[in-house]
Design a protein around this motif. Structure first.
Motif, short mmCIF file in Angstrom:
data_model
loop_
_atom_site.label_atom_id
_atom_site.label_comp_id
_atom_site.label_asym_id
_atom_site.label_seq_id
_atom_site.Cartn_x
_atom_site.Cartn_y
_atom_site.Cartn_z
N SER A 1 0.73 -1.14 -0.14
CA SER A 1 -0.11 0.10 0.18
C SER A 1 0.89 1.19 0.04
CB SER A 1 -1.04 0.02 1.32
OG SER A 1 -1.72 -1.12 1.25
N THR A 2 0.21 2.29 -0.43
CA THR A 2 1.07 3.60 -0.95
C THR A 2 -0.04 4.74 -0.47
OG1 THR A 2 2.42 2.77 -2.52
CG2 THR A 2 2.19 5.16 -2.28
N GLN A 3 0.46 5.55 0.49
CA GLN A 3 -0.59 6.52 0.93
C GLN A 3 -0.22 8.09 0.38
OE1 GLN A 3 -0.60 6.44 5.38
NE2 GLN A 3 -2.08 4.83 5.13
N LEU A 4 -1.22 8.72 -0.21
CA LEU A 4 -0.99 10.09 -0.38
C LEU A 4 -1.65 10.98 0.27
CD1 LEU A 4 -1.37 7.82 -3.14
CD2 LEU A 4 -0.36 9.82 -4.52
N LEU A 5 -1.36 12.33 0.31
CA LEU A 5 -2.03 13.34 1.28
C LEU A 5 -2.66 14.22 -0.18
CD1 LEU A 5 -2.84 15.21 3.64
CD2 LEU A 5 -0.48 16.20 3.39
N ILE A 6 -3.94 14.69 0.07
CA ILE A 6 -4.56 15.34 -0.90
C ILE A 6 -4.81 16.76 -0.27
CG2 ILE A 6 -6.54 15.74 -2.46
CD1 ILE A 6 -4.95 13.36 -3.20
N VAL A 7 -4.42 17.81 -1.08
CA VAL A 7 -4.54 19.39 -0.67
C VAL A 7 -5.71 19.68 -1.49
CG1 VAL A 7 -3.38 21.42 -0.14
CG2 VAL A 7 -2.14 19.35 -0.05
N PRO A 8 -7.09 19.80 -0.99
CA PRO A 8 -8.20 20.22 -1.84
C PRO A 8 -7.73 21.94 -1.87
CG PRO A 8 -8.93 18.79 -0.05
CD PRO A 8 -7.34 19.22 0.36
N GLN A 9 -8.17 22.42 -3.16
CA GLN A 9 -8.00 23.79 -3.46
C GLN A 9 -9.46 24.41 -3.17
OE1 GLN A 9 -5.11 25.44 -3.28
NE2 GLN A 9 -3.92 23.59 -3.27
N ILE B 1 -5.64 9.23 0.95
CA ILE B 1 -5.79 8.03 0.39
C ILE B 1 -5.02 7.03 0.41
CG2 ILE B 1 -7.46 9.48 -0.82
CD1 ILE B 1 -5.64 9.32 -3.34
N GLU B 2 -5.57 5.85 0.01
CA GLU B 2 -4.48 4.68 0.21
C GLU B 2 -4.77 4.11 -0.75
OE1 GLU B 2 -3.30 1.92 3.88
OE2 GLU B 2 -5.19 1.07 2.64
N ILE B 3 -3.65 3.53 -1.72
CA ILE B 3 -3.64 2.88 -2.90
C ILE B 3 -3.01 1.49 -2.32
CG2 ILE B 3 -2.84 2.76 -5.20
CD1 ILE B 3 -2.79 5.55 -5.38
N SER B 4 -3.81 0.36 -2.55
CA SER B 4 -3.26 -1.04 -2.50
C SER B 4 -3.17 -1.75 -3.69
CB SER B 4 -4.07 -1.61 -1.43
OG SER B 4 -4.26 -0.98 -0.14
N ALA B 5 -2.23 -2.47 -4.08
CA ALA B 5 -1.99 -3.51 -4.93
C ALA B 5 -1.68 -4.81 -4.66
CB ALA B 5 -0.91 -3.05 -5.86
N ALA B 6 -2.30 -5.80 -5.26
CA ALA B 6 -2.08 -7.43 -5.02
C ALA B 6 -1.33 -7.74 -6.12
CB ALA B 6 -3.44 -7.96 -4.64
N ALA B 7 -0.24 -8.75 -5.94
CA ALA B 7 0.38 -9.34 -6.89
C ALA B 7 0.97 -10.77 -6.44
CB ALA B 7 1.52 -8.55 -7.11
N SER B 8 1.66 -11.51 -7.20
CA SER B 8 1.92 -12.89 -6.84
C SER B 8 3.11 -12.56 -6.12
CB SER B 8 2.07 -13.78 -8.24
OG SER B 8 3.08 -13.09 -8.91
N THR B 9 3.94 -11.70 -6.36
CA THR B 9 5.44 -11.38 -5.58
C THR B 9 5.30 -10.17 -4.87
OG1 THR B 9 6.48 -10.39 -7.32
CG2 THR B 9 6.53 -12.77 -7.19
N ILE C 1 3.81 -1.90 -8.26
CA ILE C 1 2.46 -1.58 -9.02
C ILE C 1 1.98 -0.62 -8.19
CG2 ILE C 1 0.04 -2.63 -9.09
CD1 ILE C 1 1.19 -5.16 -10.03
N ALA C 2 1.89 -0.61 -6.84
CA ALA C 2 1.40 0.28 -5.65
C ALA C 2 1.94 1.84 -5.99
CB ALA C 2 1.22 0.08 -4.31
#
Length: 584
Positions: A67-75, A188-196, A203-204
């Motif tokens: 998983s990768t996490q990003l901070l969103i700054v709304p304008q 927001i959190e972006i999760s990716a599944a893979a075989s390794t 991918i994340a």
């Protein structure tokens, strides 16, 4: 009302009275009996489900999630309530952008997933094949129609195939990623599944970078469109400023009205101010195009997962055990309810109304040849032999029947192999040990196991005594001082049982009763011979022998009803070969 009693190898169990108007309530004893009898079904079903789950866990390809996490700054701007609503709408929009085909497709192209077999496997699954078959879709492309339309394999087919592979990779990746908002925050959190693990991390992280690039490109494109509009507006303002300056210059050279001069001067200043502001906005827009800034920032990059996310071995095993246990109990109950074999004394006692039903356990050491030496050796003895569990209670019941002048008792099995011969021998031995003069008669013409075991070399037997009653003195072999055995003899056309039913033989039960206190007759199994129907009415009573877990309750009731219809008195029933746990 006649009370019934069931005897077991440990203690007699009184039959519970049936509930009026319905079945008796379920008791703890019934549940424990069900578990003792059907535990193998439950165990086997649970083991089968655990085996399937274990096979799946061991053979399924592991899946790792990063998983990768990003901070969103709304304008956004406005009041606090307006900003909160605008922030939610802005973040929801960013989540959809992160799931867009542009972001996912960019990740596929950047990592070369369109050449990865895990993403572009051409072999359809069994589910896809079934769906295609139900919908009438052919998995093979219609090459003839493509060639007729000029779009065959030699023209646009390679390009279309590449697009199809890429679309398949994108669709596969969409099923392997998850994008969500963390609580009510702007992360927001972006999760990716893979075989390794490494592929999941790549991918994340790539999805996060592609999303940021998409966000920058969208903002740059918006700035570009805004800049183009500002350029046109600046040109219009420039022309308007030139016209206002020209009118002011013309009026200044020949001033006639000071009010008009002030008005022209004010209009020219306004045009110049608007032009300068628009020019500044155009400069800022061009800067945003040249140096774009994203609304999202990576705050936590993906790290290598330490363990697989799927399959969840513990959860799968626990679920399989629970389902297997439930299915096993269901199957065991279905089997238990539909099982017509005799497994409990109550089945016979309640259905037939017999005075007693006896349970006899299986004896590991009970063999007829071990009871007696062959007759005629002069050393027969019954001093020491193992008694079948439950036989003592049965013998005591028979003693009680003898007091009611039930002297001649026949023992008949429902099916062959139920142990009627052994029970007849046991009853005779126990009767003789009590001091009663006892006679054991082998009338089982279909299978004379008693004669073969006790007197294999006897020259005369029951068949001969029927023709000459005086031979009873020599044909009845003394086994002990109080026990004699009359073997079967050589059977020719008609069995001894049928001949005895004619009452025209030299052997009379009335005469035998004068000499013996108890007479036990081994009769052929009911399903193998009609002898029981013929001789049973001539006896004082009959004991019906069944085999635990093998004889059907329907067959047993049919035998009892048939014997009663011909005038026989059914003294009771014996359930032989019962397991030892039935006596606990």
């Amino acid at each position: 009302m006649t009370s019934s009693t069931i005897f077991s190898g440990v203690s007699p169990i009184p039959l519970a009275a049936a509930a009026p108007g319905g079945n008796s309530p379920l008791t703890l004893r019934d549940m424990l009996f069900f578990l003792r009898m059907r535990w193998l079904w439950v165990l086997a079903t649970t083991f089968a489900f655990l085996a399937m789950a274990g096979t799946y866990v061991l053979t399924a390809d592991p899946t790792f999630v990063a998983s990768t996490q990003l901070l969103i700054v709304p304008q956004v701007s406005g009041s606090e309530a307006q900003r909160a609503f605008a922030e939610d709408a802005f973040i929801e929009g960013q989540l959809e952008i992160a799931r867009s085909s542009d972001v996912v497709g960019g990740t596929v192209r950047a990592l070369g997933l369109d050449t990865d077999p895990d993403f572009v496997d051409q072999t359809p699954s069994l589910q896809d094949k079934a769906k295609n078959w139900l919908m009438g879709i052919s998995p093979e492309p219609d090459t003839e129609s493509q060639e007729a339309a000029g779009t065959g394999p030699r023209q646009a087919q390679p390009h279309a195939e590449d697009e199809r592979i890429q679309d398949r990779a994108i669709a596969t990746l969409l099923n392997m990623i998850g994008i969500r908002r963390v609580g009510s925050s702007t992360i927001i959190e972006i999760s990716a599944a893979a075989s390794t693990p490494q592929r999941a991390v790549d991918i994340a992280d790539m999805l996060a970078r592609q999303y940021i690039q998409k966000n920058i490109a969208m903002k740059a494109n918006a700035s570009r469109q805004y800049s183009e509009w500002l350029e046109r507006f600046v040109s219009e303002q420039q022309r308007g400023l030139a016209e206002a300056a020209s009118a002011l210059a013309s009026f200044t050279s020949n001033p006639r009205d000071q009010f008009k001069l002030a008005e022209l001067q004010s209009a020219t200043d306004a045009r110049r101010s608007l032009y300068e502001n628009t020019l500044n906005q155009l400069t800022e827009a061009r800067q945003r195009i040249t140096y774009p800034v994203s609304d999202a920032t990576i705050v936590s990059r993906a790290t290598l997962p330490l363990s697989k996310a799927r399959p969840r071995s513990t959860l799968i095993i626990a679920f399989a055990a629970a389902v297997g246990l439930g299915v096993g109990l269901a199957l065991a109950m279905i089997r238990h309810v539909g099982d017509r074999r005799i497994i409990r004394p109550h089945q016979i006692a309640e259905a037939s109304g017999l005075p007693f039903v006896t349970l006899l356990a299986t004896s590991r050491k009970t063999h007829l040849p071990a009871r007696f030496l062959p007759a005629g050796t002069g050393s027969g003895s019954t001093a020491a032999y193992p008694v079948i569990p439950g036989m003592a209670e049965l013998s005591a019941t028979v003693v009680g029947l003898r007091r009611k002048r039930r002297v001649v008792i026949g023992i008949v099995a429902v099916d062959p192999g139920s142990g009627a011969s052994t029970i007849a021998c046991e009853l005779a031995v126990l009767s003789s040990r009590s001091g009663a003069h006892t006679l054991l008669i082998d009338a089982a013409a279909q299978k004379s196991s008693l004669s073969k075991s006790i007197a294999p070399h006897s020259s005369t037997g029951l068949v001969d005594v029927l023709d000459n009653g005086e031979l009873i003195q020599t044909a009845a072999l003394p086994l002990t001082s109080t026990l004699k055995f009359l073997p079967l003899g050589k059977v020719e056309a008609v069995t001894p049982a049928i001949r005895l039913s004619s009452r025209r033989t030299q052997l009379s039960f009335a005469d035998l009763k004068k000499e013996f206190d108890a007479i036990f007759i081994d009769i052929s199994a009911f399903s193998a011979s009609p002898d029981a129907n013929a001789i049973a009415p001539e006896l004082d009573g009959v004991l019906v022998v069944t085999s635990h877990g093998r004889t059907s309750i329907d067959d047993t009731l049919r035998v009892i009803d048939t014997l009663r219809n011909v005038g026989a008195e059914i003294l009771g029933a014996v359930i032989n070969h019962a397991p030892e746990r039935m006596h606990s």
